[in-house]
Scaffold this active site. Sequence first.
Site, PDB file in Angstrom:
ATOM      1  N   ARG A 164       0.831  -1.230   0.000  1.00  0.00           N
ATOM      2  CA  ARG A 164       0.000   0.000   0.000  1.00  0.00           C
ATOM      3  C   ARG A 164       0.855   1.265   0.000  1.00  0.00           C
ATOM      4  NH1 ARG A 164      -2.260  -3.723  -1.061  1.00  0.00           N
ATOM      5  NH2 ARG A 164      -4.133  -4.626  -0.144  1.00  0.00           N
ATOM      6  N   CYS A 212     -10.994  -0.964   3.321  1.00  0.00           N
ATOM      7  CA  CYS A 212     -10.325  -1.259   4.590  1.00  0.00           C
ATOM      8  C   CYS A 212      -9.710   0.025   5.151  1.00  0.00           C
ATOM      9  CB  CYS A 212      -9.246  -2.324   4.384  1.00  0.00           C
ATOM     10  SG  CYS A 212      -9.966  -3.935   4.059  1.00  0.00           S
ATOM     11  N   GLU A 282      -4.966   3.029   6.819  1.00  0.00           N
ATOM     12  CA  GLU A 282      -4.654   2.883   5.393  1.00  0.00           C
ATOM     13  C   GLU A 282      -5.294   4.039   4.606  1.00  0.00           C
ATOM     14  OE1 GLU A 282      -5.011  -1.065   3.704  1.00  0.00           O
ATOM     15  OE2 GLU A 282      -5.946  -0.235   1.897  1.00  0.00           O
TER      16      GLU A 282
HETATM   17  C1  LIG Z   1     -15.769  -0.934  -1.469  1.00  0.00           C
HETATM   18  C2  LIG Z   1     -14.289  -0.675  -1.504  1.00  0.00           C
HETATM   19  C3  LIG Z   1     -13.410  -1.729  -1.712  1.00  0.00           C
HETATM   20  C4  LIG Z   1     -12.026  -1.509  -1.733  1.00  0.00           C
HETATM   21  N1  LIG Z   1     -11.205  -2.585  -1.914  1.00  0.00           N
HETATM   22  C5  LIG Z   1      -9.862  -2.367  -1.968  1.00  0.00           C
HETATM   23  C6  LIG Z   1      -8.972  -3.472  -2.179  1.00  0.00           C
HETATM   24  O1  LIG Z   1      -9.367  -4.618  -2.361  1.00  0.00           O
HETATM   25  N2  LIG Z   1      -7.643  -3.209  -2.200  1.00  0.00           N
HETATM   26  C7  LIG Z   1      -7.138  -1.953  -2.033  1.00  0.00           C
HETATM   27  O2  LIG Z   1      -5.902  -1.770  -2.073  1.00  0.00           O
HETATM   28  N3  LIG Z   1      -7.959  -0.894  -1.817  1.00  0.00           N
HETATM   29  C8  LIG Z   1      -9.307  -1.071  -1.783  1.00  0.00           C
HETATM   30  N4  LIG Z   1     -10.144  -0.010  -1.571  1.00  0.00           N
HETATM   31  C9  LIG Z   1      -9.562   1.333  -1.324  1.00  0.00           C
HETATM   32  C10 LIG Z   1      -9.383   2.204  -2.580  1.00  0.00           C
HETATM   33  O3  LIG Z   1     -10.233   1.804  -3.638  1.00  0.00           O
HETATM   34  C11 LIG Z   1      -7.926   2.184  -3.066  1.00  0.00           C
HETATM   35  O4  LIG Z   1      -7.041   2.706  -2.086  1.00  0.00           O
HETATM   36  C12 LIG Z   1      -7.723   2.950  -4.361  1.00  0.00           C
HETATM   37  O5  LIG Z   1      -6.397   2.747  -4.800  1.00  0.00           O
HETATM   38  C13 LIG Z   1      -7.985   4.456  -4.247  1.00  0.00           C
HETATM   39  O6  LIG Z   1      -8.107   4.972  -5.570  1.00  0.00           O
HETATM   40  P1  LIG Z   1      -8.909   6.337  -5.846  1.00  0.00           P
HETATM   41  O7  LIG Z   1      -8.722   6.698  -7.268  1.00  0.00           O
HETATM   42  O8  LIG Z   1     -10.310   6.225  -5.386  1.00  0.00           O
HETATM   43  O9  LIG Z   1      -8.092   7.317  -4.913  1.00  0.00           O
HETATM   44  P2  LIG Z   1      -8.564   8.622  -4.126  1.00  0.00           P
HETATM   45  O10 LIG Z   1      -9.342   8.253  -2.908  1.00  0.00           O
HETATM   46  O11 LIG Z   1      -9.178   9.575  -5.078  1.00  0.00           O
HETATM   47  O12 LIG Z   1      -7.131   9.152  -3.655  1.00  0.00           O
HETATM   48  C14 LIG Z   1      -6.363   8.381  -2.735  1.00  0.00           C
HETATM   49  C15 LIG Z   1      -4.939   8.971  -2.668  1.00  0.00           C
HETATM   50  O13 LIG Z   1      -4.347   8.844  -3.967  1.00  0.00           O
HETATM   51  C16 LIG Z   1      -3.947  10.110  -4.464  1.00  0.00           C
HETATM   52  N5  LIG Z   1      -4.183  10.117  -5.909  1.00  0.00           N
HETATM   53  C17 LIG Z   1      -5.289   9.682  -6.564  1.00  0.00           C
HETATM   54  N6  LIG Z   1      -5.110   9.791  -7.890  1.00  0.00           N
HETATM   55  C18 LIG Z   1      -3.878  10.320  -8.074  1.00  0.00           C
HETATM   56  C19 LIG Z   1      -3.128  10.683  -9.224  1.00  0.00           C
HETATM   57  N7  LIG Z   1      -3.598  10.527 -10.457  1.00  0.00           N
HETATM   58  N8  LIG Z   1      -1.891  11.213  -9.051  1.00  0.00           N
HETATM   59  C20 LIG Z   1      -1.372  11.383  -7.807  1.00  0.00           C
HETATM   60  N9  LIG Z   1      -2.043  11.072  -6.685  1.00  0.00           N
HETATM   61  C21 LIG Z   1      -3.282  10.529  -6.814  1.00  0.00           C
HETATM   62  C22 LIG Z   1      -4.831  11.123  -3.745  1.00  0.00           C
HETATM   63  O14 LIG Z   1      -4.225  12.405  -3.719  1.00  0.00           O
HETATM   64  C23 LIG Z   1      -4.960  10.464  -2.364  1.00  0.00           C
HETATM   65  O15 LIG Z   1      -3.853  10.794  -1.559  1.00  0.00           O
HETATM   66  C24 LIG Z   1     -11.518  -0.200  -1.561  1.00  0.00           C
HETATM   67  C25 LIG Z   1     -12.421   0.873  -1.372  1.00  0.00           C
HETATM   68  C26 LIG Z   1     -13.788   0.641  -1.355  1.00  0.00           C
HETATM   69  C27 LIG Z   1     -14.728   1.802  -1.174  1.00  0.00           C
END
Ligand SMILES: Cc1cc2nc3c(=O)[nH]c(=O)nc-3n(C[C@H](O)[C@H](O)[C@H](O)COP(=O)(O)OP(=O)(O)OC[C@H]3O[C@@H](n4cnc5c(N)ncnc54)[C@H](O)[C@@H]3O)c2cc1C
Length: 291
Positions: A164, A212, A282
């Site tokens: 992560r 999580c 996380e």
């Molecule tokens: C139902 C559910 C299930 C999930 N299951 C998992 C799982 O199985 N495994 C897992 O690892 N995670 C899981 N997650 C958590 C989440 O989906 C991940 O952490 C995912 O990688 C976040 O992506 P996002 O685009 O939504 O990020 P955001 O929430 O939009 O951003 C998260 C972080 O990433 C940064 N960021 C986003 N995009 C960029 C970019 N283009 N450039 C630079 N920085 C950026 C943001 O600034 C922030 O600090 C889950 C979440 C939910 C709601």
Amino acid sequence: MQPPFPHQLDKRLSEVTTFGIGGPARLFAEVTTVEQMQELLLYAHTQNLPVFILGKGSNSLFDDRGFDGLVIHNKIAFCHFLDGHKIHVGAGYNFSLLGVQTARKHLSGLEFASGIPASVGGAVFMNAGANGTETCQALTHVEYVTEKGELKTFAKEELAFSYRHSPFQEMKGAIVGAHFQLSESREARPKQLQIVEYRTRTQPYGEKSAGCVFRNPTGHSAGALIEKSGLKGHTIGGAQVSPLHANFLINTGTATAGDILALAAHVKQQVKEKMGVDLDLEIRCINYVPS
Ligand SMILES: Cc1cc2nc3c(=O)[nH]c(=O)nc-3n(C[C@H](O)[C@H](O)[C@H](O)COP(=O)(O)OP(=O)(O)OC[C@H]3O[C@@H](n4cnc5c(N)ncnc54)[C@H](O)[C@@H]3O)c2cc1C
């Protein structure tokens, strides 16, 4: 003076996060091209304006007061399938959809993505993972715009990924594209379908959450520790420990960021007291005034 690009004032961040929590952003702008990202980051840099890059908001807990800066919503969403089982994808592309589309084409390496409601950029930034696979494994290159608006390409070998964690967490620019190398496999689609079935059975899908909340401590499952501490269903304000999966904190409808943080603090304290293990967050907690 108004910024020289299309933007919204006071956009409520609860509308763009899966938690459904967060006050207004001072400035909010969507980008659909790399050039727009370069322009906005350079502008913010010259104006000394704090920036937050938002993907699909599925790992972000914004402050109830919002964010006193510019939120850039990354919607660079192309996807090109290339020869040799390679793909080139925009960082705003839907990561879950990518997992489904690649598996349907009998390409293996991103099956685990299906059901993770992330953007590709967010998945690279967090090195998202599931079922024993992480985003960095099939990744070969990342396209990145620095805080000064310069476009760079990093090879995976230059980037130290871990659980992560990606080096982008210590940087201030934006991931704008990613290249993946996949392999051909007739097992990809059945594996991906199995992963989705397991997720929907064991995780609170229709609920407002950020997945999580705590990292798995070495040798432990955070969810199992929380469950063994008797915390499933525990509620503070509008925040609840999911009765289905204890590492998911859910917004039952009226939760504030304060409720989620108070519940997370309670869970951490109880797990330490009852199980003797320290839990670390996380999810990304974003202060109103960025530090
Ligand atoms: C139902 C559910 C299930 C999930 N299951 C998992 C799982 O199985 N495994 C897992 O690892 N995670 C899981 N997650 C958590 C989440 O989906 C991940 O952490 C995912 O990688 C976040 O992506 P996002 O685009 O939504 O990020 P955001 O929430 O939009 O951003 C998260 C972080 O990433 C940064 N960021 C986003 N995009 C960029 C970019 N283009 N450039 C630079 N920085 C950026 C943001 O600034 C922030 O600090 C889950 C979440 C939910 C709601």
